[in-house]
Design a protein around this motif. Sequence first.
Motif, PDB file in Angstrom:
ATOM      1  N   ALA A  91      76.769  41.783  38.835  1.00 56.50           N
ATOM      2  CA  ALA A  91      76.105  42.680  39.776  1.00 56.50           C
ATOM      3  C   ALA A  91      76.653  42.423  41.169  1.00 56.50           C
ATOM      4  O   ALA A  91      77.378  41.448  41.397  1.00 56.50           O
ATOM      5  N   VAL A  92      76.287  43.296  42.094  1.00 55.77           N
ATOM      6  CA  VAL A  92      76.473  43.000  43.504  1.00 55.77           C
ATOM      7  C   VAL A  92      75.226  42.262  43.971  1.00 55.77           C
ATOM      8  O   VAL A  92      74.101  42.726  43.755  1.00 55.77           O
ATOM      9  N   TYR A  93      75.437  41.112  44.568  1.00 58.27           N
ATOM     10  CA  TYR A  93      74.340  40.274  45.041  1.00 58.27           C
ATOM     11  C   TYR A  93      74.176  40.445  46.551  1.00 58.27           C
ATOM     12  O   TYR A  93      75.155  40.345  47.306  1.00 58.27           O
ATOM     13  N   TYR A  94      72.932  40.686  46.957  1.00 56.76           N
ATOM     14  CA  TYR A  94      72.613  40.935  48.355  1.00 56.76           C
ATOM     15  C   TYR A  94      71.674  39.869  48.899  1.00 56.76           C
ATOM     16  O   TYR A  94      70.612  39.605  48.302  1.00 56.76           O
ATOM     17  N   CYS A  95      72.046  39.300  50.014  1.00 56.39           N
ATOM     18  CA  CYS A  95      71.167  38.401  50.741  1.00 56.39           C
ATOM     19  C   CYS A  95      70.145  39.243  51.507  1.00 56.39           C
ATOM     20  O   CYS A  95      70.471  40.352  51.969  1.00 56.39           O
ATOM     21  N   ASN A  96      68.934  38.749  51.657  1.00 57.31           N
ATOM     22  CA  ASN A  96      67.952  39.478  52.450  1.00 57.31           C
ATOM     23  C   ASN A  96      67.029  38.532  53.199  1.00 57.31           C
ATOM     24  O   ASN A  96      66.861  37.373  52.829  1.00 57.31           O
ATOM     25  N   MET A  97      66.453  39.064  54.257  1.00 54.70           N
ATOM     26  CA  MET A  97      65.505  38.326  55.101  1.00 54.70           C
ATOM     27  C   MET A  97      64.263  39.179  55.264  1.00 54.70           C
ATOM     28  O   MET A  97      64.367  40.393  55.505  1.00 54.70           O
ATOM     29  N   GLY A  98      63.089  38.565  55.141  1.00 52.50           N
ATOM     30  CA  GLY A  98      61.884  39.360  55.270  1.00 52.50           C
ATOM     31  C   GLY A  98      60.650  38.518  55.506  1.00 52.50           C
ATOM     32  O   GLY A  98      60.721  37.379  55.981  1.00 52.50           O
ATOM     33  N   GLN A  99      59.512  39.102  55.134  1.00 50.84           N
ATOM     34  CA  GLN A  99      58.233  38.420  55.302  1.00 50.84           C
ATOM     35  C   GLN A  99      57.244  39.020  54.330  1.00 50.84           C
ATOM     36  O   GLN A  99      57.525  40.026  53.690  1.00 50.84           O
ATOM     37  N   PHE A 100      56.093  38.378  54.218  1.00 52.98           N
ATOM     38  CA  PHE A 100      55.063  38.876  53.321  1.00 52.98           C
ATOM     39  C   PHE A 100      54.139  39.845  54.061  1.00 52.98           C
ATOM     40  O   PHE A 100      53.711  39.592  55.178  1.00 52.98           O
ATOM     41  N   TYR A 101      53.834  40.943  53.412  1.00 55.53           N
ATOM     42  CA  TYR A 101      52.887  41.925  53.894  1.00 55.53           C
ATOM     43  C   TYR A 101      51.785  42.020  52.850  1.00 55.53           C
ATOM     44  O   TYR A 101      52.014  42.512  51.748  1.00 55.53           O
ATOM     45  N   SER A 102      50.602  41.510  53.193  1.00 58.52           N
ATOM     46  CA  SER A 102      49.476  41.485  52.240  1.00 58.52           C
ATOM     47  C   SER A 102      49.901  40.881  50.901  1.00 58.52           C
ATOM     48  O   SER A 102      49.538  41.385  49.834  1.00 58.52           O
ATOM     49  N   GLY A 103      50.656  39.792  50.979  1.00 56.81           N
ATOM     50  CA  GLY A 103      51.042  39.076  49.776  1.00 56.81           C
ATOM     51  C   GLY A 103      52.257  39.627  49.058  1.00 56.81           C
ATOM     52  O   GLY A 103      52.667  39.075  48.035  1.00 56.81           O
ATOM     53  N   ILE A 104      52.844  40.692  49.570  1.00 61.97           N
ATOM     54  CA  ILE A 104      54.023  41.289  48.945  1.00 61.97           C
ATOM     55  C   ILE A 104      55.229  41.075  49.850  1.00 61.97           C
ATOM     56  O   ILE A 104      55.156  41.345  51.054  1.00 61.97           O
ATOM     57  N   TYR A 105      56.331  40.623  49.236  1.00 59.08           N
ATOM     58  CA  TYR A 105      57.536  40.352  50.012  1.00 59.08           C
ATOM     59  C   TYR A 105      58.184  41.661  50.408  1.00 59.08           C
ATOM     60  O   TYR A 105      58.511  42.478  49.548  1.00 59.08           O
ATOM     61  N   GLY A 106      58.413  41.839  51.712  1.00 55.52           N
ATOM     62  CA  GLY A 106      59.072  43.025  52.222  1.00 55.52           C
ATOM     63  C   GLY A 106      60.332  42.627  52.981  1.00 55.52           C
ATOM     64  O   GLY A 106      60.307  41.673  53.764  1.00 55.52           O
ATOM     65  N   VAL A 107      61.431  43.320  52.718  1.00 57.25           N
ATOM     66  CA  VAL A 107      62.718  42.982  53.319  1.00 57.25           C
ATOM     67  C   VAL A 107      62.868  43.686  54.667  1.00 57.25           C
ATOM     68  O   VAL A 107      62.628  44.890  54.795  1.00 57.25           O
ATOM     69  N   ASN A 108      63.289  42.916  55.672  1.00 53.59           N
ATOM     70  CA  ASN A 108      63.575  43.473  56.992  1.00 53.59           C
ATOM     71  C   ASN A 108      65.072  43.687  57.210  1.00 53.59           C
ATOM     72  O   ASN A 108      65.476  44.603  57.929  1.00 53.59           O
ATOM     73  N   TYR A 109      65.889  42.807  56.622  1.00 55.57           N
ATOM     74  CA  TYR A 109      67.331  42.874  56.822  1.00 55.57           C
ATOM     75  C   TYR A 109      68.059  42.613  55.510  1.00 55.57           C
ATOM     76  O   TYR A 109      67.611  41.792  54.691  1.00 55.57           O
ATOM     77  N   TRP A 110      69.219  43.301  55.358  1.00 56.18           N
ATOM     78  CA  TRP A 110      70.072  43.136  54.181  1.00 56.18           C
ATOM     79  C   TRP A 110      71.471  42.726  54.590  1.00 56.18           C
ATOM     80  O   TRP A 110      71.970  43.145  55.646  1.00 56.18           O
ATOM     81  N   GLY A 111      72.119  41.939  53.747  1.00 52.23           N
ATOM     82  CA  GLY A 111      73.543  41.684  53.906  1.00 52.23           C
ATOM     83  C   GLY A 111      74.338  42.808  53.279  1.00 52.23           C
ATOM     84  O   GLY A 111      73.781  43.754  52.698  1.00 52.23           O
ATOM     85  N   GLN A 112      75.666  42.680  53.337  1.00 49.76           N
ATOM     86  CA  GLN A 112      76.533  43.750  52.854  1.00 49.76           C
ATOM     87  C   GLN A 112      76.799  43.658  51.358  1.00 49.76           C
ATOM     88  O   GLN A 112      77.284  44.614  50.749  1.00 49.76           O
ATOM     89  N   GLY A 113      76.485  42.524  50.759  1.00 49.90           N
ATOM     90  CA  GLY A 113      76.653  42.347  49.320  1.00 49.90           C
ATOM     91  C   GLY A 113      77.945  41.650  48.957  1.00 49.90           C
ATOM     92  O   GLY A 113      78.953  41.763  49.660  1.00 49.90           O
ATOM     93  N   THR A 114      77.898  40.914  47.846  1.00 52.84           N
ATOM     94  CA  THR A 114      79.080  40.255  47.319  1.00 52.84           C
ATOM     95  C   THR A 114      79.083  40.428  45.799  1.00 52.84           C
ATOM     96  O   THR A 114      78.049  40.277  45.147  1.00 52.84           O
ATOM     97  N   GLN A 115      80.242  40.751  45.243  1.00 55.23           N
ATOM     98  CA  GLN A 115      80.351  41.057  43.821  1.00 55.23           C
ATOM     99  C   GLN A 115      80.432  39.778  43.001  1.00 55.23           C
ATOM    100  O   GLN A 115      81.232  38.880  43.305  1.00 55.23           O
ATOM    101  N   VAL A 116      79.628  39.709  41.956  1.00 59.98           N
ATOM    102  CA  VAL A 116      79.707  38.642  40.961  1.00 59.98           C
ATOM    103  C   VAL A 116      79.995  39.299  39.615  1.00 59.98           C
ATOM    104  O   VAL A 116      79.248  40.166  39.174  1.00 59.98           O
ATOM    105  N   THR A 117      81.085  38.866  38.985  1.00 59.81           N
ATOM    106  CA  THR A 117      81.464  39.404  37.687  1.00 59.81           C
ATOM    107  C   THR A 117      81.590  38.258  36.690  1.00 59.81           C
ATOM    108  O   THR A 117      82.327  37.301  36.933  1.00 59.81           O
ATOM    109  N   VAL A 118      80.837  38.366  35.598  1.00 58.52           N
ATOM    110  CA  VAL A 118      80.870  37.346  34.554  1.00 58.52           C
ATOM    111  C   VAL A 118      81.522  37.981  33.331  1.00 58.52           C
ATOM    112  O   VAL A 118      80.959  38.863  32.693  1.00 58.52           O
ATOM    113  N   SER A 119      82.729  37.510  33.021  1.00 56.67           N
ATOM    114  CA  SER A 119      83.492  38.138  31.952  1.00 56.67           C
ATOM    115  C   SER A 119      84.514  37.167  31.402  1.00 56.67           C
ATOM    116  O   SER A 119      85.061  36.338  32.138  1.00 56.67           O
ATOM    117  N   SER A 120      84.749  37.268  30.101  1.00 58.04           N
ATOM    118  CA  SER A 120      85.787  36.441  29.485  1.00 58.04           C
ATOM    119  C   SER A 120      87.120  37.188  29.471  1.00 58.04           C
ATOM    120  O   SER A 120      88.120  36.639  29.019  1.00 58.04           O
TER     121      SER A 120
END
Length: 120
Positions: A91-120
């Motif tokens: 998948a493409v993996y994305y870093c994120n930064m956020g906080q909890f809103y009424s106990g639910i994690y909400g993202v404020n910022y996203w990274g650009q993503g980095t590709q991870v490929t698992v294959s033989s």
Amino acid sequence: QVQLVESGGGVVQPGGSLRLSCAASGSIFSSKVMGWSRQAPGKQRELVAFIESGGSTNYLDSVKGRFTISRDNVANTVYLQMNSLKPEDTAVYYCNMGQFYSGIYGVNYWGQGTQVTVSS
């Protein structure tokens, strides 16, 4: 404005390991929740893991025991150590930064993503 820059993605064989890093700009890192999400082709983005400012962690069931999230509040960096990788972790993996809103994690910022490929 916060910027999140990921690194560490790549191609790995099944059973292998990778460590993703995400460096954050700004001075609010230590007080925020940091997370990693992923999106595979044709699928919705899902939250893989997050770590609270005090170090408490939470993981997607399918990665428990294989992935470890950690943070360095001095270096403003969050890591995702991925072991025993499976093809379904591809998948493409994305870093994120956020906080909890009424106990639910909400993202404020996203990274650009980095590709991870698992294959033989």
